[in-house]
Design an enzyme around this catalytic site. Sequence first.
Site, PDB file in Angstrom:
ATOM      1  N   LYS A   1       0.851  -1.197   0.000  1.00  0.00           N
ATOM      2  CA  LYS A   1       0.000   0.000   0.000  1.00  0.00           C
ATOM      3  C   LYS A   1       0.885   1.245   0.000  1.00  0.00           C
ATOM      4  O   LYS A   1       1.863   1.294   0.764  1.00  0.00           O
ATOM      5  CB  LYS A   1      -0.919  -0.032   1.231  1.00  0.00           C
ATOM      6  CG  LYS A   1      -1.951   1.085   1.287  1.00  0.00           C
ATOM      7  CD  LYS A   1      -2.900   0.909   2.494  1.00  0.00           C
ATOM      8  CE  LYS A   1      -3.971   1.996   2.531  1.00  0.00           C
ATOM      9  NZ  LYS A   1      -4.912   1.844   3.660  1.00  0.00           N
TER      10      LYS A   1
ATOM     11  N   SER B   1      -9.936   2.308   2.603  1.00  0.00           N
ATOM     12  CA  SER B   1      -8.996   2.949   1.724  1.00  0.00           C
ATOM     13  C   SER B   1      -8.034   1.982   1.022  1.00  0.00           C
ATOM     14  O   SER B   1      -7.404   2.382   0.039  1.00  0.00           O
ATOM     15  CB  SER B   1      -8.155   3.953   2.523  1.00  0.00           C
ATOM     16  OG  SER B   1      -7.382   3.295   3.507  1.00  0.00           O
TER      17      SER B   1
ATOM     18  N   SER C   1     -10.366   0.201   7.024  1.00  0.00           N
ATOM     19  CA  SER C   1      -9.759   0.182   5.685  1.00  0.00           C
ATOM     20  C   SER C   1      -9.086  -1.110   5.255  1.00  0.00           C
ATOM     21  O   SER C   1      -8.694  -1.233   4.098  1.00  0.00           O
ATOM     22  CB  SER C   1      -8.742   1.311   5.564  1.00  0.00           C
ATOM     23  OG  SER C   1      -9.402   2.496   5.242  1.00  0.00           O
TER      24      SER C   1
HETATM   25  N1  GLN Z   1     -13.361   4.859   5.617  1.00  0.00           N
HETATM   26  C1  GLN Z   1     -12.847   5.363   6.856  1.00  0.00           C
HETATM   27  C2  GLN Z   1     -12.406   6.789   6.687  1.00  0.00           C
HETATM   28  O1  GLN Z   1     -12.524   7.318   5.606  1.00  0.00           O
HETATM   29  C3  GLN Z   1     -11.730   4.502   7.357  1.00  0.00           C
HETATM   30  C4  GLN Z   1     -10.454   4.754   6.652  1.00  0.00           C
HETATM   31  C5  GLN Z   1      -9.328   3.917   7.157  1.00  0.00           C
HETATM   32  O2  GLN Z   1      -9.523   2.965   7.904  1.00  0.00           O
HETATM   33  N2  GLN Z   1      -8.137   4.321   6.774  1.00  0.00           N
HETATM   34  O3  GLN Z   1     -11.961   7.401   7.624  1.00  0.00           O
END
Ligand code: GLN
Length: 493
Positions: free
Chosen positions: A79, A159, A183
Amino acid sequence: MTDFTSLGVKAIRDGVANGDFTALEVAQAFNAAVDAASALNAFIVPTPEQAIGAAMRVDAKRAGGESLGAMAGVPIGMKDLFATQGTQTTAASHILEGFTPEYESTVSQNLWNAGAGMLGKLNLDQFAMGSSNETSHFGNVSSPWRKEDTNAAMSPGGSSGGSSTAVAARIAPAATGTDTGGSIRQPAAFTGICGIKPTYGRCSRWGVVAFASSLDQAGPMARSVEDCAIMLGAMAGFDPKDATSLQMDVPDWESALSSDLKGKKVGIPKEYRMDGTDEAILASWEQGKAWLKDAGAEIVDISLPHTKYALPAYYIIAPAEASSNLARYDGVRYGLRDLPEGAGLQDMYAETRAAGFGDEVKRRILIGTYVLSAGFYDAYYTQAQKVRALVARDFEQAWAQCDLILAPTTPTASFPLGSLTDDPLTMYLNDVFAVPASLAGLPAMSVPAGLNPDGLPLGLQIVGKPFDEQTVLDAGLAIEQRAGFTHAPEKWW
Ligand code: GLN
């Protein structure tokens, strides 16, 4: 001839160790798959030469009779939130474009030390803020899955959407993810793969671009529970460079893996039965209960009374921390610098940040600075921290009744790209089931449970006690064995 791209972590590692094939052959096959899958936009920067280099080192070690690491010969996707020395690291943001770290994140270094190689840097939501992989500066990632009978591009989740897509599309056997509020788990659920967020502190945050430091946690994404156990073992470990790193030995999750759940109690939280949850998801939850029962566990009803306050608290705490963490991108130290002719320092800050950050990132910074401002700090930030403590206490009380918790990972299956971009609140709701475990720092995993009537994957979530990744993985294995999820997306790219 073996189709190497159909193999997972364990099969590759063991095949290389046994001499059934070389690490080089495997790396070449995945490099070609990455190349052929550019339509998915999973990678920001492919690094085929790094995958080859690592593979050749593993093959040479084997030839020399040296011992091989837990990930030896396995090429993975990284990532693009993990700093990789000498390879551009962007967090999918324009503000970091061109930033080439002088250092390597601890987690990625641990993986290279274990013999893994890097296929490339994976796309993600910008600064890991998002649930659909539509906030990247480098374009949307498309899920390899499609709704039956349509050609609409679907969201791979976010994400870690590049990670989920790469693993589901068989262009990487495994990938790293990070999970601040879902995410790893939500994209894993959307794409029919496994992903585990370990206990907060298991994986070092050093060298991982920070979003919300009290929540950020790295973890593996792969197509089997066992592959996740192997990769997590390689990623985790105490790191003196991270002040919140757990000073605990890393258990051998792989060898201890067992799907026998006799004596284990599985809690079913009644608050997760929310309005708006898909029928198919509720049905898969019922099915999951039956599978765990079949594995020997006892099912008990529990209550996590503050569940409905978790998401609003998260959307105060995470932006608050983000607004502070992202203050460092000022045009001086990293990546982009926008310095108009004759401009002063303040102008440079403003121009750089205006041009460098995407809309969702700006939204989070604005919310974060607002909830931390003198006049509103107590009303929002302090209140959210109190809620966080109550959410964590709910879990502590639940552990008196059960050893693990079973719930859906998400309230819906994947959705078409573009369908929620104008509706941030519905987008935020994607993580309604994932966020409580994040606030409490607990290990939590998503495993594929089946397909919905549209032919899209659904995930089940297992949440465990602090430090008890083993039980989470064991229950994941029990579900995996019973779900028999062998579906793969039909290749259209
Ligand atoms: N979708 C959540 C956010 O936008 C979690 C993102 C994440 O876990 N990095 O904050």
